[in-house]
Write an enzyme that holds these catalytic residues in place. Sequence first.
Site: not given
Ligand SMILES: Cc1ncc(C[n+]2csc(CCOP(=O)(O)OP(=O)(O)O)c2C)c(N)n1
Lengths: 578, 178
Positions: A50, A112-113, A162, A470
């Site tokens: 979803e 439920f749900q 529902k 990052m």
């Molecule tokens: C849903 C979610 N969980 C955690 C984060 C924290 N976060 C920001 S950038 C990042 C790394 C992203 O890794 P990737 O998708 O491999 O991209 P890259 O930075 O390697 O280009 C994380 C874990 C986030 N922004 N969103």
Amino acid sequence: MRMTGAQMVCESLLREGVEVVFGIPGGAILPLYQTMPQYPQIRHILVRHEESAAMAADAYFRASGKLSVAMATSGPGATNLVTGLACAMMDSSAFVAITGQVSRAAIGKDAFQETDTTGVTLPVTKHNYLVMRAGDIPRVMMEAFYIARTGRPGPVLVDIPKDVFIEQDEFEYPESVDLPGYKPTLHGHPTQIRKAARLIKESQRPVILAGHGVTLSQAFQELKELAEKAQIPVITTLLGVSSFPGNHILNLGMPGMHGVAWSSLAIDRADLLISLGARFDDRVTGRVSAFAPRAKVVHVDVDPAVIGMNVKTHVPIVGDLRRVLRSLNREVEAATHTEWLAEIEQLRRDHPSLHIRDTGNLTQQYVIRKLWELTEGKALVVTGVGQHQMWAAQHYQFLNPNSFITSGGLGAMGFEVPAAMGAKVARPDALVWSIAGDGGFQMTMAELATMAEHKLSVKFALMDNRFLGMVRQWQDLFYKRAFYATEYTRSPDFVKLADAFGILGLRVTERSQVAEAIQEAMAYDGPALVDFVVDPEENVYPMIPPGESTHELIEAPKEAKGVPATRRRDILPPEGDF
Amino acid sequence: MKHTLVALVQDKPGVLNRIAAMFRRRGFNIASLAVGQSEQPGLSRMTFVVDGDSTIVEQVTKQMYKLIDVIRVSDLSTEETVSRELALIKVRATAQTRSEIMQLVDIFRAGIVDVSPDSLVIEVTGDEDKITSLTKLLKPFGIRELMRTGRVAMTRGGAGGQERGRGNGATPSKETEA
Ligand SMILES: Cc1ncc(C[n+]2csc(CCOP(=O)(O)OP(=O)(O)O)c2C)c(N)n1
């Protein structure tokens, strides 16, 4: 006409011009699903999660300005929508979510749900409804669509028990909405517009900060006219990146945390900052007290609450950006700012923010530049969140308006897959490239199945650095390279994975293979994925550390490990005006 | 500084929750809140006392207007207003102290609404200061329970209160059009 609640929902969707529903059925919403075959005009796309339904619907709106529906059942179905709702809410994107709820008699009994869906989604929707009578459905649906698309757009959720889907009542679609508490201001106040024009006339060093509002109000021409008429350089926020031609002489690019140095410095030196549909996110401002210290601020936004929220404003203008700009352009006098532009040009020469180090390795920046070249800057680019997102915003020069779709405000990883799907559904003729992180991609990659099923020919540039890049960068720069919980020691074989999903998969490990793989993916009739095995050591520069100002801007790595400074040079010659 | 805001809102389930959630999420401080029916069917009126400077009050107002169910917000801080609060105070009272308490009640033009062998319930209306003073004076007798309604406020004379702009600066306040 007498009909069931479920039929009323479908009739309402037809009247609102809905063409697509992204969703997954379940017990509480089944009466609606079982009614949908009577309405073959509405295309249902069965997603795998979803969250993807919500993100696809979000991107569908960003790409086309049209509303679609994300549908989910009660409980887990509804809670899975939450990230997608929050993502749309933060970026002023819109869709209508329709969720099933347990029957009226069971509400409040921990059935439920059962989840308090309107309670859970209250802070991440522009508005939401729990419909307790079938007879209310037409009015609620009309209001939901109206609220979602007008003013500052935002997602609206309609929760329907529902038994309300089954209940029969008279269907009559209202002529218009009656919402005494909801009246967006669209025409900017003439006095304020004249004040803004006067400030522009008096200023020597003006800059425009263009945000998502330009795209949302389709004010591309108007922005261009203002910039050219009064010769004002344009700085674009992350969501404003494709709101002004990438190769325009007045386009400075993105400011802030990972913006180019000359944009941040231009804001620092400006005497007038004209913010157009941007909300001064902390990624743009850094430390607010040091942001635009010399500038008077004109702030145009359709949402009065963002004006003055973060940055002190001298001339607030509430209104639809396109209308405001049309009036402003009539008032503004033609001007030149030769000295100011020359000063910025010098900043560009002094700060080689977009130069790419030549380490000999395959880097994301290199791949993105190549992608830009080969698509001539005309692809519809969708990204995830992280390093690849920043590099995409920096190195891809967008030539088409509204051609960059990314999760800015929420920064929701996983966006790259469902959003690319939603964008492709909205603009089937567009060349959609998803620049994906290997982290985010693995959050939502199940939608490859959906894309294969619906022949949605999205192309994926998977930036496979085997890290949460990052986060790794922050560990590298701010935590003494203590890399913890950011490495994937065993990612799947993405080429085999593509194959398993029934889409084309290619792998690239050398620079020499990049162009060919991109071309092969584009030539392929169907979804395709290129697994670019890139150097995880690369960090995104420039960088203004969080909470700091332009004075703390880090231009480039001090001395990259093992790479002698003499080997640094541009991979690509400076291109065109940029 | 404390500001009094009066909001006209739809009388629908969940409205209070939306407003409270907004206040919580944005970190605004409500000193008191009173809700009740208005003169118009289907609409309630809420009086908020908000603690904060004018920038905060401006943000509160704007955020309130963003809620679909909020129809109008007026700032009564700058107006000629009447404002009242009601309190019920249950105070310990013995045969020895009862008459002394009743004297205080008289001075404050409060009333006694319940008498039992060892306590009295006092009803007092007025501005916050008056209620606070009475409470202070009653404290030595032993206050068992105190219940304050929070401020309700209204402008004097004909005007309906200074409607705070939906927008920032000079913006037309009402507009309809998609
Ligand atoms: C849903 C979610 N969980 C955690 C984060 C924290 N976060 C920001 S950038 C990042 C790394 C992203 O890794 P990737 O998708 O491999 O991209 P890259 O930075 O390697 O280009 C994380 C874990 C986030 N922004 N969103």
